[in-house]
Scaffold this motif. Structure first.
Motif, PDB file in Angstrom:
ATOM      1  N   ASP A  40     -42.428  34.403   7.106  1.00  0.00           N
ATOM      2  CA  ASP A  40     -42.258  33.496   8.237  1.00  0.00           C
ATOM      3  C   ASP A  40     -40.984  32.678   8.105  1.00  0.00           C
ATOM      4  OD1 ASP A  40     -44.530  34.379   9.452  1.00  0.00           O
ATOM      5  OD2 ASP A  40     -45.749  32.612   9.019  1.00  0.00           O
ATOM      6  N   TYR A  48     -46.376  24.665   9.330  1.00  0.00           N
ATOM      7  CA  TYR A  48     -46.834  23.292   9.393  1.00  0.00           C
ATOM      8  C   TYR A  48     -47.931  23.072   8.358  1.00  0.00           C
ATOM      9  CZ  TYR A  48     -44.462  23.529  13.915  1.00  0.00           C
ATOM     10  OH  TYR A  48     -43.533  23.711  14.900  1.00  0.00           O
ATOM     11  N   ASN A  50     -50.862  22.053   8.091  1.00  0.00           N
ATOM     12  CA  ASN A  50     -52.115  21.843   8.794  1.00  0.00           C
ATOM     13  C   ASN A  50     -53.099  22.884   8.289  1.00  0.00           C
ATOM     14  OD1 ASN A  50     -54.009  22.763  11.070  1.00  0.00           O
ATOM     15  ND2 ASN A  50     -53.315  20.778  11.833  1.00  0.00           N
ATOM     16  N   GLU A  52     -55.979  23.950   9.218  1.00  0.00           N
ATOM     17  CA  GLU A  52     -56.552  24.890  10.183  1.00  0.00           C
ATOM     18  C   GLU A  52     -55.564  26.014  10.494  1.00  0.00           C
ATOM     19  OE1 GLU A  52     -56.783  21.615  10.426  1.00  0.00           O
ATOM     20  OE2 GLU A  52     -58.959  21.370  10.179  1.00  0.00           O
ATOM     21  N   ASN A  53     -54.293  25.675  10.664  1.00  0.00           N
ATOM     22  CA  ASN A  53     -53.273  26.694  10.920  1.00  0.00           C
ATOM     23  C   ASN A  53     -53.110  27.616   9.715  1.00  0.00           C
ATOM     24  OD1 ASN A  53     -52.815  25.563  13.404  1.00  0.00           O
ATOM     25  ND2 ASN A  53     -50.903  24.557  12.842  1.00  0.00           N
ATOM     26  N   GLU A  56     -56.022  29.998   9.501  1.00  0.00           N
ATOM     27  CA  GLU A  56     -55.881  31.057  10.498  1.00  0.00           C
ATOM     28  C   GLU A  56     -54.914  32.130  10.005  1.00  0.00           C
ATOM     29  OE1 GLU A  56     -56.786  32.554  14.459  1.00  0.00           O
ATOM     30  OE2 GLU A  56     -57.683  30.975  13.238  1.00  0.00           O
ATOM     31  N   LYS A  57     -53.822  31.704   9.399  1.00  0.00           N
ATOM     32  CA  LYS A  57     -52.819  32.652   8.903  1.00  0.00           C
ATOM     33  C   LYS A  57     -53.360  33.474   7.739  1.00  0.00           C
ATOM     34  CE  LYS A  57     -48.158  32.784   6.866  1.00  0.00           C
ATOM     35  NZ  LYS A  57     -46.960  31.968   6.516  1.00  0.00           N
ATOM     36  N   GLU A  69     -48.922  26.483   1.520  1.00  0.00           N
ATOM     37  CA  GLU A  69     -49.988  27.174   2.235  1.00  0.00           C
ATOM     38  C   GLU A  69     -51.063  27.670   1.264  1.00  0.00           C
ATOM     39  OE1 GLU A  69     -47.873  29.509   5.747  1.00  0.00           O
ATOM     40  OE2 GLU A  69     -46.715  29.624   3.889  1.00  0.00           O
TER      41      GLU A  69
END
Length: 257
Positions: A40, A48, A50, A52-53, A56-57, A69
């Motif tokens: 990415d 970000y 976050n 939740e993000n 998801e990834k 991450e």
């Protein structure tokens, strides 16, 4: 966010006890199934801090990530499972002996009978928790120890023959994921960041490690390394078959067909 789905993502199952062997199993399986990768960053897709993000990834889309991450989400999981875990910051030493931007690496400290350094997001490094008491640990990637300096800071050290290489320096001060915002931005945009120059995807294997760097594949197994230059098609196939990664453009093509 679903802890069971996350555990399934890296072929793990819920822990029944909060023992060192349970923590070690989780870290090893995580590093074998969730790659350290900067795809990415190279493609200017914003990252970000976050959870939740990130969930998801990594869980839903079965991607990897870099330290914020991977260790950010793994830290959340360990806390959910009942471990006494905290995020810490570290400063990475470059191969030439100079230091990267201070406190821009995120790692985890887990308190069991003694504190252990746990890092599932540093790429080519130990796949096991390392105690802060100086004891040596050896696995397929090398021999490691955490060397303390009068309780002020600690060094994660890897032995290279008779030499010792500091991988990074850290303190035990607890951090929040948001504290790494500046480092996360720096590592996405700065030319001084090691992640803004070429693709890097790597994960541990049962007997070593597999790494894609640019167009070069490196396989380490039982202390031996082999390297191969890849074509674009071979690289896409490798990302899909070895790392389980389909980039957005490839996903669109596959969906259309």
């Amino acid at each position: 966010m679903d802890t069971t789905a996350y555990l399934k993502r890296f072929n793990a199952y819920p822990v029944e006890e909060l023992y060192l062997q349970d923590l070690a199993r989780l870290q090893s399986l995580h590093m074998q199934n969730v790659p350290f990768e900067n795809l990415d960053v190279i493609r200017s897709v914003p990252i970000y801090l976050n959870l939740e993000n990130i969930y998801e990834k990594i869980v839903t889309h079965r991607r990897g990530g870099y330290c914020y991450e991977i260790n950010g989400l793994f830290h959340w999981l360990l806390k959910e499972l009942g471990f006494d875990a905290q995020l810490i910051s570290a400063t990475v030493m470059k191969p030439d002996g100079t230091w990267t931007k201070a406190d821009t690496h995120a790692a985890i400290l887990v308190n069991l009978d003694t504190p252990y350094l746990v890092d599932a997001g540093f790429g080519d490094s130990t796949v096991s928790p390392i105690p802060l008491g100086g004891e040596r640990h050896t696995d397929n990637s090398g021999t490691y120890s955490v060397v303390g300096h009068e309780g002020l800071y600690y060094d994660l050290v890897r032995e290279n023959g008779e030499d010792q290489q500091i991988l990074y320096r850290f303190t035990t001060d607890e951090r929040m994921l948001a504290d790494f915002h500046e480092g996360c931005v720096f590592n996405q945009v700065s030319r001084e960041s090691p992640f803004t120059h070429d693709d890097l995807v790597t994960k541990a294997t049962p007997d070593g490690r597999i790494t894609l760097s640019g167009m070069q594949l490196t396989i380490s197994a039982n202390g031996e390394k082999t390297k191969k230059e890849l074509t674009a098609d071979e690289k896409s196939k490798l990302l899909k078959e070895e790392f389980g990664i389909l980039l957005d453009a490839e996903e669109a093509v596959e969906t259309a067909t």
